[in-house]
Design an enzyme around this catalytic site. Structure first.
Site, PDB file in Angstrom:
ATOM      1  N   LEU A 174      32.960  38.203  39.227  1.00 25.48           N
ATOM      2  CA  LEU A 174      33.927  37.487  38.401  1.00 25.48           C
ATOM      3  C   LEU A 174      34.182  36.120  39.016  1.00 25.48           C
ATOM      4  CD1 LEU A 174      36.653  40.249  37.748  1.00 25.48           C
ATOM      5  CD2 LEU A 174      34.765  39.582  36.243  1.00 25.48           C
ATOM      6  N   ASP A 175      34.493  35.136  38.179  1.00 28.15           N
ATOM      7  CA  ASP A 175      34.903  33.835  38.684  1.00 28.15           C
ATOM      8  C   ASP A 175      36.169  33.984  39.528  1.00 28.15           C
ATOM      9  OD1 ASP A 175      32.839  32.775  37.189  1.00 28.15           O
ATOM     10  OD2 ASP A 175      34.134  32.199  35.510  1.00 28.15           O
ATOM     11  N   LYS A 176      36.395  33.028  40.406  1.00 24.80           N
ATOM     12  CA  LYS A 176      37.542  33.088  41.316  1.00 24.80           C
ATOM     13  C   LYS A 176      38.860  33.283  40.557  1.00 24.80           C
ATOM     14  CE  LYS A 176      38.979  29.257  43.296  1.00 24.80           C
ATOM     15  NZ  LYS A 176      40.412  29.108  42.878  1.00 24.80           N
TER      16      LYS A 176
END
Length: 300
Positions: free
Chosen positions: A133-135
């Site tokens: 997942l993106d940050k």
């Protein structure tokens, strides 16, 4: 963890290798590693993979060998573990935390926390996130506890049997309440991070969507997204391409008064358990910043 198979009278396999390839779909790379480490057993004796088998034989692979995981520094913080067994961990990742260490997040990534947790439970294994997942995207991340489990789950992702659903809040209102976005995605020219829709050179990317609620007064839609492919920033890029970027997504849209990060949460995943072969499903509740906007319209 051990993989085990009992040879029956109906078995048509002739060698240990045939069993491991057919029954466990084991890669040649892992098979070679287990062979070199003498972790393949026939009736509790270490054997070569071409050893012949007979009815009544017990074939086992021992996956409980130690691995060097010193590339990830252990860092203590509370992990929101939703499920755990000998095969994998399912974690609800908070927004603002990257999955992998980087130059700017060498000690505070989710992988750092998992490494600390592995140390606490005496598991000396590499840190293997199956999905990413993106940050600033919150939600479900699965960590495999050994190489075999990782292989199995990655295969399911490639065959589209690993299901991932997200809740997104987008700026404005979609014309259609349900649909499919088929728009190839590529890295944006002269950018390391940013992606874009590129009809000529992009990788095939497909997002299924369903509008769950339209907030007219605040001018946003709450959308459920199902990923058929898993390109970097896929949901963010696809909705920006439609002219409806995610709320708070400053990379592909603009800042928002309603939320301080992109409004995206991975809330559901399902797949076939690599060991039990049963279908499993996991849910991550909406985080507070998204729940405030979605409640009482959406509950998970």
């Amino acid at each position: 963890m051990k993989l085990a198979y009992k040879v029956t009278n109906k078995t048509t396999y002739q060698t240990v290798k045939q069993v491991l390839k057919a029954e466990f779909q084991m890669s040649d790379r892992l098979l070679l590693k287990l062979k070199k480490m003498q972790r393949i057993f026939l009736n509790h004796r270490s054997v070569y993979v071409h050893h012949e088998i007979a009815p009544g034989d017990l074939i086992e692979c021992d996956l409980d060998y130690e691995e060097d995981n010193s590339n990830i520094c252990p860092t203590f913080f509370c992990l929101s573990i939703l499920y755990e067994d000998d095969a994998f961990l399912v974690i609800n990742k908070a927004a603002g935390m990257p999955v992998h260490p980087s130059q700017d997040h060498f000690l505070d990534s989710l992988s750092n926390g998992v490494r600390f947790y592995f140390d606490q439970i005496g598991l000396k294994k590499k840190i293997r996130p199956v999905n990413r997942l993106d940050k600033d995207t919150s939600g479900l991340v699965v960590f495999a506890k050994n190489e075999y489990v990782q292989e199995c789950l990655v295969k399911q992702m490639k065959s589209k049997d690993f299901i991932k659903k997200y809740i997104a809040i987008i700026d404005g209102h979609l014309k259609k309440k349900t649909g499919i976005i088929c728009a190839p995605i590529a890295r944006k020219e002269n950018s390391i991070i940013e992606r874009c829709v590129c009809l000529e050179h992009g990788d095939a990317s497909t997002t299924h969507f369903k509008v769950l609620y339209s907030d007219i007064s605040r001018n946003f839609d709450i959308v459920e997204c199902l990923l058929e492919t898993g390109r970097t920033h896929q949901i963010r890029v696809h909705f920006a391409y439609l002219g409806h970027p995610l709320l708070g997504d400053t990379l592909y849209g603009k800042s928002s008064l309603f939320i301080k990060r992109q409004a995206l949460h991975s809330y559901y995943t399902s797949f076939t358990h690599p060991i039990s072969k049963h279908q499993v499903a996991y849910y991550a509740p909406l985080p507070k910043d998204i729940s405030i906007l979605a409640s009482p319209y959406i509950t998970i």
